[in-house]
Design a protein around this motif. Structure first.
Motif, PDB file in Angstrom:
ATOM      1  N   GLY A 170       7.717   1.203 -16.449  1.00  0.00           N
ATOM      2  CA  GLY A 170       7.407   0.854 -15.063  1.00  0.00           C
ATOM      3  C   GLY A 170       7.682   1.952 -14.054  1.00  0.00           C
ATOM      4  N   ARG A 171       7.758   3.200 -14.478  1.00  0.00           N
ATOM      5  CA  ARG A 171       8.009   4.331 -13.557  1.00  0.00           C
ATOM      6  C   ARG A 171       6.658   4.944 -13.179  1.00  0.00           C
TER       7      ARG A 171
ATOM      8  N   ILE B 278       0.352   8.198  -5.444  1.00  0.00           N
ATOM      9  CA  ILE B 278       1.566   7.620  -6.039  1.00  0.00           C
ATOM     10  C   ILE B 278       2.506   8.722  -6.509  1.00  0.00           C
ATOM     11  N   ALA B 279       1.935   9.847  -6.940  1.00  0.00           N
ATOM     12  CA  ALA B 279       2.766  10.942  -7.445  1.00  0.00           C
ATOM     13  C   ALA B 279       3.676  11.514  -6.360  1.00  0.00           C
ATOM     14  N   PHE B 280       3.315  11.317  -5.087  1.00  0.00           N
ATOM     15  CA  PHE B 280       4.100  11.861  -3.979  1.00  0.00           C
ATOM     16  C   PHE B 280       4.850  10.759  -3.225  1.00  0.00           C
TER      17      PHE B 280
ATOM     18  N   MET C 227      -0.153   2.556  -0.030  1.00  0.00           N
ATOM     19  CA  MET C 227      -0.011   3.070   1.319  1.00  0.00           C
ATOM     20  C   MET C 227       1.298   2.639   1.973  1.00  0.00           C
ATOM     21  N   GLY C 228       1.865   1.525   1.542  1.00  0.00           N
ATOM     22  CA  GLY C 228       3.098   1.052   2.153  1.00  0.00           C
ATOM     23  C   GLY C 228       4.361   1.631   1.549  1.00  0.00           C
ATOM     24  N   SER C 229       4.262   2.258   0.397  1.00  0.00           N
ATOM     25  CA  SER C 229       5.437   2.841  -0.263  1.00  0.00           C
ATOM     26  C   SER C 229       5.898   4.092   0.474  1.00  0.00           C
ATOM     27  N   PRO C 230       7.202   4.345   0.519  1.00  0.00           N
ATOM     28  CA  PRO C 230       7.716   5.519   1.250  1.00  0.00           C
ATOM     29  C   PRO C 230       7.365   6.812   0.534  1.00  0.00           C
ATOM     30  N   TRP C 231       7.188   7.869   1.327  1.00  0.00           N
ATOM     31  CA  TRP C 231       6.886   9.191   0.768  1.00  0.00           C
ATOM     32  C   TRP C 231       8.116   9.767   0.082  1.00  0.00           C
ATOM     33  N   ALA C 232       7.875  10.445  -1.038  1.00  0.00           N
ATOM     34  CA  ALA C 232       8.964  11.104  -1.774  1.00  0.00           C
ATOM     35  C   ALA C 232       8.762  12.612  -1.858  1.00  0.00           C
TER      36      ALA C 232
ATOM     37  N   SER D 245       6.263   1.287  -4.894  1.00  0.00           N
ATOM     38  CA  SER D 245       6.733  -0.083  -5.085  1.00  0.00           C
ATOM     39  C   SER D 245       5.515  -0.983  -5.186  1.00  0.00           C
ATOM     40  N   ILE D 246       5.472  -1.808  -6.214  1.00  0.00           N
ATOM     41  CA  ILE D 246       4.318  -2.688  -6.405  1.00  0.00           C
ATOM     42  C   ILE D 246       4.168  -3.653  -5.236  1.00  0.00           C
ATOM     43  N   THR D 247       5.283  -4.138  -4.717  1.00  0.00           N
ATOM     44  CA  THR D 247       5.220  -5.120  -3.624  1.00  0.00           C
ATOM     45  C   THR D 247       4.716  -4.488  -2.325  1.00  0.00           C
TER      46      THR D 247
END
Length: 316
Positions: free
Chosen positions: A280-281, A53-55, A65-70, A59-61
């Motif tokens: 929520g961050r 999650i740190a990278f 694994m589905g959240s975009p990489w930052a 998004s909770i929804t």
């Protein structure tokens, strides 16, 4: 197949058979160890994938694994915050205070109790001093408020009766850190004393008898027999304490602090709680937690390396 290769394969087969024989002989011990392995595997190692999650721009929804990489954007944003460096400094200061004042106290208490000759007195004191360990910080916080409150607290009531002015132990920046450290010592030093008492029980009593016959004073016996005999235990506990230097006591501070003392009491853990759960961050909070864990790991490795350089075994 060449002869050396065949010999190596034969040795490997023998080694595997020997290993399984040892496991079979100690199968009941391994069965007893299984619950602990499952506990750490399920609740400590399996959740580690959540550090992703740190990278990510979590998004909770979408899930982890589905959240975009930052990439490292969360860390860049974090290190650019003045507030983060302020809570980082608070964490270091409080942890160093806890280490400097809290670490030697159980050792001193264990030595004093070891020197006591009345068994009933020793057992009574030991029971009294480690009972606070079993009290949660929620209850302990209520006790501290009743004891140290500027309005109606027992301690400040005694100060007023002596003609003094009430002291804001829990409301004044000058006293809050000291209150944190000494309340932590009061709650935990008795339990930590048990570890040293167990180590002292293994010291050969003939060493004390020989030193006594040579005319050694009590202080000399402590300095030249007691402390060297439990040095390995002291070093291991010190390494573990240094390895958790970034753990400044979230539960204690969360119970006792308030916005009036954020300036000196807000630490990384409470900061993560506010930005992670309250705001929520989650990605930013995970970055803070990962940064803290990395520092603890580096400190642990350095402390262990220094102990080995000084002739101790360390923890690995």
């Amino acid at each position: 197949m060449s002869v050396p290769a065949a010999a190596a394969d034969a040795r490997a087969v023998v080694a595997r058979r020997t290993l399984w024989k040892r496991v079979a002989r100690s199968r009941y011990l391994y069965i007893m160890l299984l619950p602990a392995i499952l506990y750490y595997g399920i609740f400590h190692y399996y959740p580690m994938y959540g550090a992703l999650i740190a990278f990510k721009q979590f998004s909770i929804t979408k899930g982890i694994m589905g959240s975009p990489w930052a990439g490292f954007k969360n860390f860049e944003y974090l290190f650019g915050l003045d507030k983060f460096w302020h809570v980082f400094w608070n964490t270091i200061v409080i942890s160093v205070y806890r280490l400097v004042f809290g670490f030697p106290f159980p050792l001193i208490m264990a030595i004093l109790m070891n020197e006591a000759r009345k068994l009933l007195f020793k057992k009574t004191v030991q029971t009294i001093v480690y009972l606070p360990h079993f009290i949660s910080w929620v209850i302990m916080g209520g006790l501290l408020i009743n004891l140290l409150s500027a309005d109606g607290g027992v301690v400040n009531g005694a100060i007023r009766s002596l003609g003094g002015e009430p002291v804001g132990f829990l409301t004044d920046d000058r006293y809050f850190r000291g209150t944190l450290v000494w309340s932590m010592i009061w709650k935990e030093f008795g339990w930590n004393t048990i570890i040293y008492m167990a180590a002292l029980a293994g010291v050969n009593p003939q060493l004390y008898e020989a030193a006594l016959m040579d005319g050694a004073s009590r202080w000399r016996r402590i300095w030249h027999i007691t402390l060297p005999s439990i040095r390995a235990t002291i070093v291991i506990l010190l390494i573990l304490r240094i390895g958790s230097l970034m753990e400044a006591g979230f539960e204690q501070i969360f119970v006792l602090y308030h916005p009036g003392v954020y300036n000196v009491a807000d630490i990384i853990d409470t900061y993560v709680y506010r930005i992670g759960l309250t705001d929520g961050r989650f990605s930013l909070a995970a970055a803070v937690g990962l940064f803290k864990s990395a520092i603890n790991f580096v400190l642990l490795v350095i402390a262990n390396r220094l102990s080995r350089m000084m002739g101790e075994n360390g923890i690995y």
